[in-house]
Design a protein around this motif. Structure first.
Motif, PDB file in Angstrom:
ATOM      1  N   VAL A  95       0.833  -1.215   0.000  1.00  0.00           N
ATOM      2  CA  VAL A  95       0.000   0.000   0.000  1.00  0.00           C
ATOM      3  C   VAL A  95       0.864   1.260   0.000  1.00  0.00           C
ATOM      4  N   LEU A  96       1.940   1.247   0.806  1.00  0.00           N
ATOM      5  CA  LEU A  96       2.743   2.470   0.959  1.00  0.00           C
ATOM      6  C   LEU A  96       3.627   2.741  -0.260  1.00  0.00           C
ATOM      7  N   ALA A 125       3.472   2.572 -10.830  1.00  0.00           N
ATOM      8  CA  ALA A 125       2.610   1.628 -11.543  1.00  0.00           C
ATOM      9  C   ALA A 125       3.023   0.186 -11.276  1.00  0.00           C
ATOM     10  N   VAL A 126       4.348  -0.043 -11.296  1.00  0.00           N
ATOM     11  CA  VAL A 126       4.825  -1.408 -11.059  1.00  0.00           C
ATOM     12  C   VAL A 126       4.504  -1.864  -9.641  1.00  0.00           C
ATOM     13  N   THR A 127       4.792  -0.996  -8.656  1.00  0.00           N
ATOM     14  CA  THR A 127       4.517  -1.381  -7.255  1.00  0.00           C
ATOM     15  C   THR A 127       3.024  -1.525  -6.993  1.00  0.00           C
ATOM     16  N   GLY A 185       1.517  -4.773  -5.607  1.00  0.00           N
ATOM     17  CA  GLY A 185       0.746  -4.732  -4.365  1.00  0.00           C
ATOM     18  C   GLY A 185      -0.614  -5.391  -4.502  1.00  0.00           C
ATOM     19  N   VAL A 186      -1.273  -5.142  -5.634  1.00  0.00           N
ATOM     20  CA  VAL A 186      -2.571  -5.781  -5.865  1.00  0.00           C
ATOM     21  C   VAL A 186      -2.416  -7.298  -5.931  1.00  0.00           C
ATOM     22  N   ALA A 187      -1.364  -7.749  -6.641  1.00  0.00           N
ATOM     23  CA  ALA A 187      -1.128  -9.196  -6.715  1.00  0.00           C
ATOM     24  C   ALA A 187      -0.824  -9.786  -5.343  1.00  0.00           C
ATOM     25  N   THR A 210      -2.526 -12.942  -0.666  1.00  0.00           N
ATOM     26  CA  THR A 210      -2.741 -13.045   0.788  1.00  0.00           C
ATOM     27  C   THR A 210      -4.175 -13.428   1.104  1.00  0.00           C
ATOM     28  N   ALA A 211      -5.124 -12.832   0.374  1.00  0.00           N
ATOM     29  CA  ALA A 211      -6.526 -13.157   0.619  1.00  0.00           C
ATOM     30  C   ALA A 211      -6.833 -14.606   0.288  1.00  0.00           C
TER      31      ALA A 211
END
Length: 246
Positions: free
Chosen positions: A112-113, A157-159, A163-165, A170-171
């Motif tokens: 997120v950060l 954009a890459v992070t 992060g979404v992946a 994790t979910a």
């Protein structure tokens, strides 16, 4: 032939209750009235005599008392009466952090950060580079800031994609490794059924009632009748002598 068992100390309260019941029967009350012993002192004196000779009175119900003692000892020695000690449970690992728990918990925060910081940096660099490009003397710093802004935007954009992946992974992992909401009941150590204990208790209670009935009807009541009859004889002889004198 074995001697009858003596009255045990733990059974003396039962003997005293049976004696109290016998003294309250209509037959004994009527016998007390005929003998003239109607006061509380006379009743207590008769009760004290019965307590002194309790061992002799109890022999009248010796078979029932022996059966009661055997049943009570058998119930005390039966496995169903033995206390059941629970099996030691395995140490719980709930609440104990694993070595990789900190790293796994840090990844969502970085996911997120990092895009947020990179995006903020890209916006700042692009804004400053655009402003400096308006001045001809500041074109070189402006180009450098614009390049840094584009680089930061690419990093953001890459992070963001990473992060979404990471969040999706994790979910999915938490969903598959979630504990069962309805765990199977733990197999308890083998215990004896409760109906065995109830059966032993019922047998002991039946033997105790049989002993108390025999003690009352064959021991205590005959003893009280004999004592009351012997106490009536002197009084009758005194009445006859008084009538002869008159």
């Amino acid at each position: 032939m074995t001697a009858p068992p003596g009255l045990q100390a733990e059974d003396r309260p039962d003997f005293e209750r049976a004696l109290h019941q016998a003294l309250r029967t209509a037959e004994i009350r009527e016998a007390l009235r005929r003998s003239g012993a109607t006061g509380d002192a006379d009743v207590q004196r008769l009760r004290s005599r019965a307590l002194v000779e309790s061992e002799a009175i109890a022999t009248a119900a010796a078979p029932e008392y022996a059966a009661y003692l055997r049943q009570r000892a058998a119930a005390a020695m039966s496995p169903s009466a033995a206390p059941v000690t629970p099996a030691p449970s395995a140490p719980s690992t709930v609440g104990v952090p694993s070595p990789t728990a900190g790293v796994r918990g840090l990844l969502p925060v970085l996911a997120v950060l990092a895009p947020a910081l990179a995006g903020a940096s890209a916006a700042a660099f692009l804004l400053l580079g655009g402003l400096l490009k308006l001045f001809r003397s500041q074109r070189e710093p402006a180009e450098a800031l614009l390049t840094a802004g584009l680089t930061s935007a690419t990093i953001a954009a890459v992070t963001l994609a990473a992060g979404v992946a990471c969040l999706l992974a994790t979910a999915v992992r938490h969903r598959t490794s979630a504990p069962d909401q309805h765990p199977r009941a733990r197999r308890l150590p083998h215990t004896y059924p409760p109906h065995g204990r109830r059966r032993n208790d019922a047998a002991v209670a039946t033997a105790r009632d049989a002993w108390l009935r025999a003690l009352l009807h064959r021991g205590i009541l005959p003893f009280l009748r004999d004592r009351l009859k012997t106490s009536q004889k002197p009084s009758r002889m005194n009445q006859k002598s008084e009538k002869g004198n008159t």
